[in-house]
Design a protein around this motif. Structure first.
Motif, PDB file in Angstrom:
ATOM      1  N   VAL A 190      -2.736 -79.431  43.549  1.00  0.00           N
ATOM      2  CA  VAL A 190      -1.512 -78.664  43.777  1.00  0.00           C
ATOM      3  C   VAL A 190      -0.917 -78.937  45.158  1.00  0.00           C
ATOM      4  O   VAL A 190       0.256 -78.667  45.390  1.00  0.00           O
ATOM      5  N   CYS A 191      -1.733 -79.474  46.083  1.00  0.00           N
ATOM      6  CA  CYS A 191      -1.245 -79.809  47.417  1.00  0.00           C
ATOM      7  C   CYS A 191      -2.311 -80.617  48.138  1.00  0.00           C
ATOM      8  O   CYS A 191      -3.401 -80.835  47.614  1.00  0.00           O
ATOM      9  N   ILE A 192      -1.963 -81.022  49.350  1.00  0.00           N
ATOM     10  CA  ILE A 192      -2.904 -81.725  50.225  1.00  0.00           C
ATOM     11  C   ILE A 192      -2.976 -80.949  51.533  1.00  0.00           C
ATOM     12  O   ILE A 192      -1.959 -80.474  52.042  1.00  0.00           O
ATOM     13  N   LEU A 193      -4.189 -80.813  52.065  1.00  0.00           N
ATOM     14  CA  LEU A 193      -4.379 -80.244  53.400  1.00  0.00           C
ATOM     15  C   LEU A 193      -4.933 -81.342  54.300  1.00  0.00           C
ATOM     16  O   LEU A 193      -5.933 -81.981  53.966  1.00  0.00           O
TER      17      LEU A 193
ATOM     18  N   ASP B 240       6.123 -76.819  53.517  1.00  0.00           N
ATOM     19  CA  ASP B 240       5.623 -78.161  53.759  1.00  0.00           C
ATOM     20  C   ASP B 240       5.507 -78.389  55.266  1.00  0.00           C
ATOM     21  O   ASP B 240       6.418 -78.058  56.030  1.00  0.00           O
ATOM     22  N   GLY B 241       4.352 -78.896  55.708  1.00  0.00           N
ATOM     23  CA  GLY B 241       4.122 -79.154  57.127  1.00  0.00           C
ATOM     24  C   GLY B 241       3.596 -77.967  57.912  1.00  0.00           C
ATOM     25  O   GLY B 241       3.328 -78.076  59.100  1.00  0.00           O
ATOM     26  N   GLN B 242       3.427 -76.833  57.243  1.00  0.00           N
ATOM     27  CA  GLN B 242       2.959 -75.613  57.921  1.00  0.00           C
ATOM     28  C   GLN B 242       1.459 -75.691  58.191  1.00  0.00           C
ATOM     29  O   GLN B 242       0.695 -76.195  57.378  1.00  0.00           O
ATOM     30  N   ILE B 243       1.024 -75.164  59.336  1.00  0.00           N
ATOM     31  CA  ILE B 243      -0.401 -75.062  59.671  1.00  0.00           C
ATOM     32  C   ILE B 243      -0.972 -73.893  58.872  1.00  0.00           C
ATOM     33  O   ILE B 243      -0.420 -72.796  58.872  1.00  0.00           O
TER      34      ILE B 243
END
Length: 156
Positions: A112-115, A139-142
């Motif tokens: 569902v996403c990449i960390l 997107d791009g949030q810590i």
């Protein structure tokens, strides 16, 4: 309650044999559930806590705490949480489409996403089958450990 105190509290619960913790002090209500524990929705009304188990907890200053009272009473909702600290990416690369969008159906174990953490890209899989109802981060949030990323309406 300061963020460091909340993190310390979560670490104590994670290291204990307790799967679910409910804490009430005045208007402040906290429900904490370990990842993998049976998915429950807290009902704070007319319930009494079992006080047989006492853990050493950081001091609580309810005046310093901001509480988000989002209504998740519907039992078919599930929150996908971050398994680590890192930077959230909704797509595999800047030119690609996002892994999921609101309204998308996801299957358990589907990415569902990449960390990104320490220059490593870690795929985050859905832990249930269902429909993405809400994307809770940008997107791009810590992202912090345990931070909610997506709300999913679980399909049966």
């Amino acid at each position: 309650m300061k963020i460091d105190e909340l993190k310390e509290f979560m670490e104590i619960i994670e290291q204990s044999s307790i799967d679910i913790m409910k804490l009430e002090k005045g208007d402040f209500k906290l429900f904490y559930q370990k990842q993998g524990a049976e998915n429950l929705v807290p009902n704070f009304e007319n319930q009494h806590m079992n006080t047989d188990t006492v853990l050493p907890l950081p001091s609580l200053d309810v005046a310093d705490l901001t509480v988000n009272t989002a209504d998740q009473a519907e039992s078919s909702l599930h929150v996908i949480k971050s398994p680590m600290i890192g930077t959230f990416y909704a797509r595999p690369n800047p030119d690609a489409e996002p892994f999921v969008q609101v309204g998308a159906m996801v299957a358990q174990s589907e990415t569902v996403c990449i960390l990104e953490a320490m220059k490593l890209l870690n795929e985050v899989p859905a832990d249930v089958n269902g429909e993405i109802i809400e994307i809770l981060v940008n997107d791009g949030q810590i992202i912090e450990y345990g931070q909610p990323l997506f709300t999913v309406k679980v399909s049966e």
